[in-house]
Write a protein that holds these residues in place. Structure first.
Motif, PDB file in Angstrom:
ATOM      1  N   LEU A 196      -6.160   0.934 -12.999  1.00 40.15           N
ATOM      2  CA  LEU A 196      -5.511  -0.219 -13.628  1.00 40.15           C
ATOM      3  C   LEU A 196      -4.014  -0.134 -13.362  1.00 40.15           C
ATOM      4  O   LEU A 196      -3.444   0.960 -13.286  1.00 40.15           O
ATOM      5  N   SER A 197      -3.371  -1.284 -13.235  1.00 35.02           N
ATOM      6  CA  SER A 197      -1.939  -1.302 -12.970  1.00 35.02           C
ATOM      7  C   SER A 197      -1.163  -1.281 -14.278  1.00 35.02           C
ATOM      8  O   SER A 197      -1.182  -2.250 -15.049  1.00 35.02           O
TER       9      SER A 197
ATOM     10  N   ASN B 133     -13.726 -10.483  -7.297  1.00 37.39           N
ATOM     11  CA  ASN B 133     -12.303 -10.145  -7.300  1.00 37.39           C
ATOM     12  C   ASN B 133     -11.541 -10.889  -8.389  1.00 37.39           C
ATOM     13  O   ASN B 133     -10.632 -10.322  -9.014  1.00 37.39           O
ATOM     14  N   ARG B 134     -11.900 -12.138  -8.631  1.00 34.68           N
ATOM     15  CA  ARG B 134     -11.234 -12.872  -9.710  1.00 34.68           C
ATOM     16  C   ARG B 134     -11.623 -12.306 -11.073  1.00 34.68           C
ATOM     17  O   ARG B 134     -10.800 -12.283 -11.998  1.00 34.68           O
ATOM     18  N   THR B 135     -12.845 -11.849 -11.192  1.00 35.06           N
ATOM     19  CA  THR B 135     -13.250 -11.190 -12.429  1.00 35.06           C
ATOM     20  C   THR B 135     -12.445  -9.914 -12.642  1.00 35.06           C
ATOM     21  O   THR B 135     -11.990  -9.620 -13.756  1.00 35.06           O
TER      22      THR B 135
ATOM     23  N   VAL C  54       0.845  -1.198   0.000  1.00 37.80           N
ATOM     24  CA  VAL C  54       0.000   0.000   0.000  1.00 37.80           C
ATOM     25  C   VAL C  54       0.879   1.246   0.000  1.00 37.80           C
ATOM     26  O   VAL C  54       0.555   2.253  -0.634  1.00 37.80           O
ATOM     27  N   HIS C  55       2.012   1.171   0.664  1.00 36.06           N
ATOM     28  CA  HIS C  55       2.940   2.301   0.740  1.00 36.06           C
ATOM     29  C   HIS C  55       3.964   2.291  -0.390  1.00 36.06           C
ATOM     30  O   HIS C  55       4.369   3.351  -0.871  1.00 36.06           O
ATOM     31  N   THR C  56       4.413   1.109  -0.787  1.00 39.16           N
ATOM     32  CA  THR C  56       5.555   1.031  -1.705  1.00 39.16           C
ATOM     33  C   THR C  56       5.174   0.776  -3.161  1.00 39.16           C
ATOM     34  O   THR C  56       5.948   1.113  -4.059  1.00 39.16           O
ATOM     35  N   LEU C  57       4.006   0.182  -3.405  1.00 40.63           N
ATOM     36  CA  LEU C  57       3.576  -0.123  -4.775  1.00 40.63           C
ATOM     37  C   LEU C  57       2.106   0.259  -4.975  1.00 40.63           C
ATOM     38  O   LEU C  57       1.296  -0.555  -5.437  1.00 40.63           O
ATOM     39  N   PRO C  58       1.715   1.480  -4.636  1.00 43.85           N
ATOM     40  CA  PRO C  58       0.294   1.834  -4.720  1.00 43.85           C
ATOM     41  C   PRO C  58      -0.283   1.728  -6.124  1.00 43.85           C
ATOM     42  O   PRO C  58      -1.472   1.454  -6.291  1.00 43.85           O
TER      43      PRO C  58
ATOM     44  N   VAL D 141      -4.479  -4.691  -8.804  1.00 42.38           N
ATOM     45  CA  VAL D 141      -4.237  -6.131  -8.983  1.00 42.38           C
ATOM     46  C   VAL D 141      -4.030  -6.817  -7.638  1.00 42.38           C
ATOM     47  O   VAL D 141      -4.669  -7.831  -7.336  1.00 42.38           O
ATOM     48  N   LEU D 142      -3.142  -6.263  -6.830  1.00 46.39           N
ATOM     49  CA  LEU D 142      -2.782  -6.917  -5.569  1.00 46.39           C
ATOM     50  C   LEU D 142      -3.981  -7.075  -4.646  1.00 46.39           C
ATOM     51  O   LEU D 142      -4.151  -8.122  -4.004  1.00 46.39           O
ATOM     52  N   SER D 143      -4.816  -6.060  -4.549  1.00 44.92           N
ATOM     53  CA  SER D 143      -5.949  -6.132  -3.628  1.00 44.92           C
ATOM     54  C   SER D 143      -6.947  -7.188  -4.074  1.00 44.92           C
ATOM     55  O   SER D 143      -7.509  -7.915  -3.248  1.00 44.92           O
TER      56      SER D 143
END
Length: 582
Positions: free
Chosen positions: A445-446, A399-401, A332-336, A341-343
């Motif tokens: 989007l990432s 979330n998978r969608t 959350v702090h280093t790769l916002p 994707v991560l969440s």
């Protein structure tokens, strides 16, 4: 600020009264809100950690909430909901909004998040709750110069100043929100409302509503809904009828509501993992106590090979979801920019694997796992309560969608092997101070994909050189799996009209790849995790990879048996990668 050690000590001191199994079971039976436990957490200063300041530590909030969930999920959900309700303001609010809300949250005021509606569920674009700008309707702004007490002895009111959207007088809100946690007990509600009759992605806005400031008769609460789990939680709703709110109730710009919700979910979905981690802790303790305290045919249950395998596998699952939660929380702090994707993958993976572990421990407990009163009754409640965790803030399917919609980009980035190495290492090294949280870096989007998965081949190569020799065969299997994932993801093409069921297997494979990367990163970046009973010979790492790969047979049996030894002789509050046994 409250430390996890402080909170652990405080809660342990109340396990014979407010947090005793009998007390919690009785509240559950009566479907009664855990008032005393919530007040205890307020007095302990936990609400201050729901304020996400730039210099704060989101991962500490997750650890603290896990400490509560380890005792009782209903209490954790009832109290932690304030973070979910307040988070949109941390993401998109003005400095003044954030400062005013922070003061009230720290004082223990509950905040709810009014998203869902009776007829539309999670389909936010179908929401009918409306907000009409008074300036748009030609209203005289009745109430815009009223000054009402906010319940804290302070006068507030709309002075007629302009909001960020340019609307000067205020808004009138009408509609119903339903199945909302803390809908009745909260004094503040962050509400999604339709501000454009045509709807669409830019047709909704968020408002922070202070119930204390609403005129009498403009709002009412809806009855508590009886639920299968978390029976004592305040799951209810509220309805507003032409309720006036000031211009500065608008959070973000007009039309930004959906975007702000989606960005906020990137935080709340990761926060929800604390509930699963606490449930795993609780279940493992109950199973351990049962196995060590019971004999079968003159033999201690804890010495039965099958029982040890079940305990070891469940413990490995617990450490795996902890690794995933840890890496995501620090990201959350280093790769916002990668949180979209991560969440999603974190929220899909952690409750799912935890529920599988709970099911296996329930079989071990046998009939005691079904009792609703001591002995053993605590497990039935926690297993029942935990099922809702997979639904909070987007179900596993949702979330998978979300993950699959980004899969073409993720596949391209995986083939390129590009990573934000600095952000990844800062997230993985738990001794590295975290940079300030910057909500402006959250994206829908990432662009960079998922650095952890894209780094997995390199991480595996490093582990071959630096890791325990016993993990070599598992690392080879990880490399085989990531190669398969690369090929399958490259061939995946989203289609209109829905996703085929086979696509969800690809999402699951991507989740497992992230979990493997989390474990490898933590091992490589944290030398203390290579020591002690869990670290020697890479025990915890091998156990986690064994779970991820679904391995069975000789090597798997041996590693789970060794892990069971640690479980059976270690206090469960120390059975964690954060410290203690690790």
């Amino acid at each position: 600020m409250t430390t996890t050690a402080d909170l652990e000590s405080l809660l342990a001191g109340h396990e014979d009264d407010v947090l005793s199994p009998d007390t919690l079971a009785a509240l559950d039976e009566r479907e009664e809100f855990p008032d005393r436990a919530v007040r205890l957490l307020d007095d302990a200063g936990l609400p201050a950690h729901y304020v996400l300041t730039p210099d704060g530590d989101f991962s500490r909030t997750v650890r603290l909430l896990r400490t509560v969930a380890r005792r009782d999920l209903t209490v954790a959900i009832a109290h932690g909901k304030t973070f979910l309700g307040a988070a949109p303001v941390w993401v998109a609010g003005t400095p003044d909004q954030a400062a005013r809300l922070a003061e009230r949250v720290r004082a223990g005021e509950a905040v709810c998040w009014g998203l869902t509606e009776r007829d539309h569920g999670a389909d936010l674009l179908a929401s009918e709750f409306t907000a009409v700008a008074m300036a748009d309707t030609g209203a005289d702004g009745a109430g815009d110069t009223d000054r009402r007490s906010n319940g804290n002895g302070n006068d507030t009111g709309n002075s007629g100043s302009s909001s960020a959207s340019g609307v000067g007088v205020g808004w009138r809100l009408t509609g119903e929100k339903w199945l909302i946690n803390n809908a009745t007990r909260s004094t503040l509600a962050c509400v999604l409302a339709r501000t454009d009759p045509a709807g669409g992605g830019r047709g909704f806005s968020l408002f922070l509503v202070d119930k204390n400031q609403l005129p009498q008769g403009s709002w009412r609460t809806l009855p508590k809904v009886r639920t299968h789990g978390i029976r004592g939680a305040d799951i209810s709703g509220f309805a507003l009828a032409d309720a006036p709110v000031p211009a500065d109730a608008l959070v973000g710009e007009r039309g930004d509501g959906i975007a702000v919700v989606l960005k906020t979910l990137q935080l709340t979905r990761i926060a929800c993992t604390a509930l699963s981690l606490g449930a795993a802790d609780h279940a493992l303790r109950l199973a351990r106590d049962f196995a060590t305290g019971r004999e079968l045919y003159g033999r201690r249950l804890a010495d039965v090979p099958h029982v040890r395998r079940v305990l070891g596998r469940a413990a490995a699952a617990g450490l795996t979801v902890e690794a995933v939660s840890l890496l995501s929380a620090r990201s959350v702090h280093t790769l916002p920019g990668e949180l979209s994707v991560l969440s999603a993958l974190t929220k899909a993976y952690v409750p799912t694997l935890t529920q599988q572990a709970l099911a296996s421990l329930g079989e071990l407990l046998g009939v005691r796992g079904f009792l609703t009163s001591p002995p053993g009754g605590g497990f039935a409640k926690l297993e029942r309560d935990h099922r809702i965790c997979a639904i909070f803030d987007g179900s596993t399917v949702v979330n998978r969608t979300t993950l699959l919609h980004q899969m073409p980009r993720l596949a391209r980035q995986l083939s390129r092997r590009r990573t934000d190495l600095a952000g990844l290492r800062a997230a993985a090294d738990v001794t590295t101070p975290l940079p300030p949280f910057d909500p402006s870096r959250l994206t829908m989007l990432s662009v960079t994909g998922c650095s952890a998965v894209q780094a997995l081949p390199e991480l595996a190569a490093r582990l071959r050189d630096q890791g325990p020799p016993q993990a070599g065969r598992l690392i080879d299997q990880v490399l085989t799996q990531i190669a398969l994932l690369e090929g399958e993801s490259a061939e995946f093409v989203p289609v209109a009209g829905g996703l085929p069921s086979s696509a969800f297997g690809l999402a699951e494979a991507y989740e497992r790849a992230y979990a493997a990367a989390a474990c490898l990163l933590l091992w490589l970046e944290n030398p203390p995790l290579r020591t002690g009973r869990l670290g020697t010979d890479g025990l915890w790492l091998r156990a986690c990879l064994t779970v991820l790969l679904g391995a069975e047979g000789g090597n798997a049996t041996a590693v789970f048996d060794a892990l069971a030894d640690v479980v059976l002789t270690t206090p469960v509050t120390e059975f964690t990668l954060w410290g203690g046994a690790a």
